[in-house]
Enzyme design. Structure first.
Site, PDB file in Angstrom:
ATOM      1  N   VAL A  11       0.830  -1.211   0.000  1.00  0.00           N
ATOM      2  CA  VAL A  11       0.000   0.000   0.000  1.00  0.00           C
ATOM      3  C   VAL A  11       0.859   1.252   0.000  1.00  0.00           C
ATOM      4  O   VAL A  11       0.603   2.202  -0.751  1.00  0.00           O
ATOM      5  CB  VAL A  11      -0.955  -0.002   1.207  1.00  0.00           C
ATOM      6  CG1 VAL A  11      -1.684   1.344   1.327  1.00  0.00           C
ATOM      7  CG2 VAL A  11      -1.969  -1.126   1.072  1.00  0.00           C
ATOM      8  N   ASP A  30      10.940   3.961   5.699  1.00  0.00           N
ATOM      9  CA  ASP A  30      10.803   2.615   6.253  1.00  0.00           C
ATOM     10  C   ASP A  30      12.003   2.321   7.135  1.00  0.00           C
ATOM     11  O   ASP A  30      13.093   2.860   6.909  1.00  0.00           O
ATOM     12  CB  ASP A  30      10.702   1.566   5.135  1.00  0.00           C
ATOM     13  CG  ASP A  30       9.947   0.315   5.570  1.00  0.00           C
ATOM     14  OD1 ASP A  30      10.440  -0.381   6.479  1.00  0.00           O
ATOM     15  OD2 ASP A  30       8.873   0.047   5.022  1.00  0.00           O
ATOM     16  N   GLY A 253     -15.142 -20.602  -7.210  1.00  0.00           N
ATOM     17  CA  GLY A 253     -13.793 -21.163  -7.169  1.00  0.00           C
ATOM     18  C   GLY A 253     -13.494 -21.803  -5.829  1.00  0.00           C
ATOM     19  O   GLY A 253     -14.391 -22.299  -5.138  1.00  0.00           O
ATOM     20  N   CYS A 260      -6.241  -8.897   2.390  1.00  0.00           N
ATOM     21  CA  CYS A 260      -7.347  -7.997   2.740  1.00  0.00           C
ATOM     22  C   CYS A 260      -8.596  -8.716   3.230  1.00  0.00           C
ATOM     23  O   CYS A 260      -9.005  -8.544   4.383  1.00  0.00           O
ATOM     24  CB  CYS A 260      -7.696  -7.105   1.545  1.00  0.00           C
ATOM     25  SG  CYS A 260      -6.380  -5.970   1.072  1.00  0.00           S
ATOM     26  N   LYS A 263      -8.438 -10.901   6.561  1.00  0.00           N
ATOM     27  CA  LYS A 263      -8.089 -10.047   7.709  1.00  0.00           C
ATOM     28  C   LYS A 263      -9.204  -9.050   8.018  1.00  0.00           C
ATOM     29  O   LYS A 263      -9.574  -8.848   9.184  1.00  0.00           O
ATOM     30  CB  LYS A 263      -6.782  -9.309   7.398  1.00  0.00           C
ATOM     31  CG  LYS A 263      -6.349  -8.309   8.452  1.00  0.00           C
ATOM     32  CD  LYS A 263      -4.971  -7.738   8.131  1.00  0.00           C
ATOM     33  CE  LYS A 263      -4.995  -6.807   6.941  1.00  0.00           C
ATOM     34  NZ  LYS A 263      -5.635  -5.512   7.238  1.00  0.00           N
ATOM     35  N   ARG A 327      -0.430 -14.886   0.812  1.00  0.00           N
ATOM     36  CA  ARG A 327      -1.074 -14.816   2.121  1.00  0.00           C
ATOM     37  C   ARG A 327      -2.511 -15.331   2.032  1.00  0.00           C
ATOM     38  O   ARG A 327      -3.288 -14.864   1.220  1.00  0.00           O
ATOM     39  CB  ARG A 327      -1.056 -13.382   2.661  1.00  0.00           C
ATOM     40  CG  ARG A 327       0.318 -12.924   3.123  1.00  0.00           C
ATOM     41  CD  ARG A 327       0.348 -11.464   3.491  1.00  0.00           C
ATOM     42  NE  ARG A 327       0.280 -10.601   2.309  1.00  0.00           N
ATOM     43  CZ  ARG A 327       0.360  -9.267   2.352  1.00  0.00           C
ATOM     44  NH1 ARG A 327       0.484  -8.648   3.508  1.00  0.00           N
ATOM     45  NH2 ARG A 327       0.306  -8.567   1.240  1.00  0.00           N
TER      46      ARG A 327
END
Length: 431
Positions: A11, A30, A253, A260, A263, A327
């Protein structure tokens, strides 16, 4: 305005590059030195079509730079986007430790007015928490605003979604903050929703939960279609043409995944629980999705009898095409189940890599789909990469031990596969 984006993950990097493309000067901050060095060299730490070219373009133009120097970056910025991770905790709630750390850093090092913007997906009420954390950390009193500006990016389509958004949502408690953010996006041609921070925070969760609900709904229908001999694709087309329903997210599927939906649905449920409210529909959405990948395994067991010592080719690791994100990917759960049943697994994905938990003597990562399919008793298609449609299936059939296709994404033509000589089964879809 001098813009700082804190967090250079998916993001944060996308946000920074799109703002640079809109003409603003942006700094990406960062604490991960290796990630910053990679970005400074013009390389992304993840795969997303079109972004790396944009990165190189704006490194050259000077519109974007990256740093690990927190104090200087905060001091030199007027508008600060918080784009750090909010991973799920064991109870499903969002972990705000990284958001809190950024808020405390801003409070300690701010040297004048700052507009702080939550871009991370956060629970309702986070704007108030960030305000409190900044105040607690201030060593000198400086004015600031905290606003919410959720992202609505689809992995694999992040660049077009950011450049041509359906809407921009701004949650602000002050007119000044709202005007600054509206000016930031003035060149975008889309509706701008200006509301309260709490409302903006809920809009993000509500949107993802609704889309997840559509996915689980069509997957439930697909199971009935399998029993009735009905093509779920035709059902989806018939209902999707109704403008009140729409055709998106009606592709049956093996379930949704990614960073996203799983979570955010869990976090919304946890927020409801904290406020003594039941969201029973969303509880079922999660339950359906968790079990959906087993539907494909059940089809394989019915056909093959047992999966013990059977060679299964798995095509696709990523939870969706055009990304390397694994993920919560259904493919990972399918491979774990195959290993539990003593199957021998070969895996291919164009960009996603095998995670450490799947490094196993019975799992072979392959460089090409053909390599994965050689000698296989069955193939499971878990990600609808377009390249899999262009495999020479007629030739490949000759090199498989048993020509079985279990298409977890309904991406191949069932009639064509059957004509070639495959036993083909999709999810609610067969010839």
């Amino acid at each position: 305005m001098s813009i700082l984006v804190v967090g250079t993950g998916y993001v944060g990097t996308t946000t920074a590059l799109v703002l640079a493309e809109l003409g603003w000067r942006v700094t990406g901050l960062d604490t991960d030195d290796s990630k910053i060095k990679l970005l400074q060299q013009g390389s992304l730490p993840f795969y997303e079509d079109g972004l790396e070219a944009l990165l190189k373009k704006h490194l050259q133009s000077g519109n974007i730079r990256f740093t690990t120097k927190t104090v200087k970056a905060i001091e030199q910025s007027d508008l600060i986007f918080i784009c750090v991770g909010t991973p799920s905790q064991q109870d499903g709630s969002a972990d705000l430790r990284y958001v809190k750390q950024v808020a405390m850093d801003i409070g300690r090092h701010m040297n004048g007015y700052k507009l702080i913007v939550n871009k991370s997906t956060v629970p309702v009420g986070t704007q108030e928490k960030v305000t409190r954390w900044v105040l607690e950390a201030q060593t000198r009193t400086h004015p600031f605003d905290v606003a919410s500006n959720p992202e609505f990016l689809r992995e694999g389509k992040a660049l077009p979604d950011a450049m041509y958004p359906d809407r921009v949502v701004i949650g602000a408690s002050s007119d000044h903050a709202a005007k600054l953010l509206k000016a930031l996006y003035q060149s975008l041609k889309c509706p701008v929703v200006i509301t309260t921070p709490k409302t903006a925070e809920l809009i993000k969760y509500a949107a993802n939960a609704f889309l997840a609900t559509k996915v689980s709904y069509i997957n439930e229908l697909a199971k009935l279609c399998d029993k009735l001999g009905i093509n779920v694709k035709e059902v989806a087309q018939g209902i999707g043409l109704d403008p009140r329903i729409g055709s998106s997210f009606l592709q049956a599927g093996i379930g949704y995944g990614g960073s996203c939906f799983p979570k955010d649905v869990s976090a919304l449920l946890q927020t409801a629980n904290e406020h003594d409210t039941e969201l029973r529909l969303l509880e079922q959405v999660i339950s359906i999705n968790r079990a959906q990948h087993q539907h494909l395994l059940h089809k394989a067991r019915q056909r093959l009898g047992t999966l013990v010592h059977k060679k299964i080719a798995v095509l696709g690791l990523a939870f969706k095409p055009d990304t390397d994100d694994i993920r919560e990917a259904p493919a990972v759960n399918i491979i774990k189940s195959l290993l539990d049943e003593k199957a021998i697994v070969s895996v291919h994905d164009p960009v996603a890599k095998l995670p450490p938990e799947l490094v196993h003597v019975s799992v072979t990562p392959c460089n090409t789909p053909e390599q994965a399919l050689y000698g296989a008793d069955a193939v499971f298609i878990c990600t609808e990469w377009k390249s899999y449609q262009h495999i020479d299936w007629e030739r490949i059939k000759r090199y498989m031990n048993d020509p079985n296709i279990f298409d977890g994404r309904n991406m191949l033509d069932a009639r064509l596969m059957a004509a070639i000589g495959f036993h083909y089964q999709g999810i609610g879809y067969q010839c």
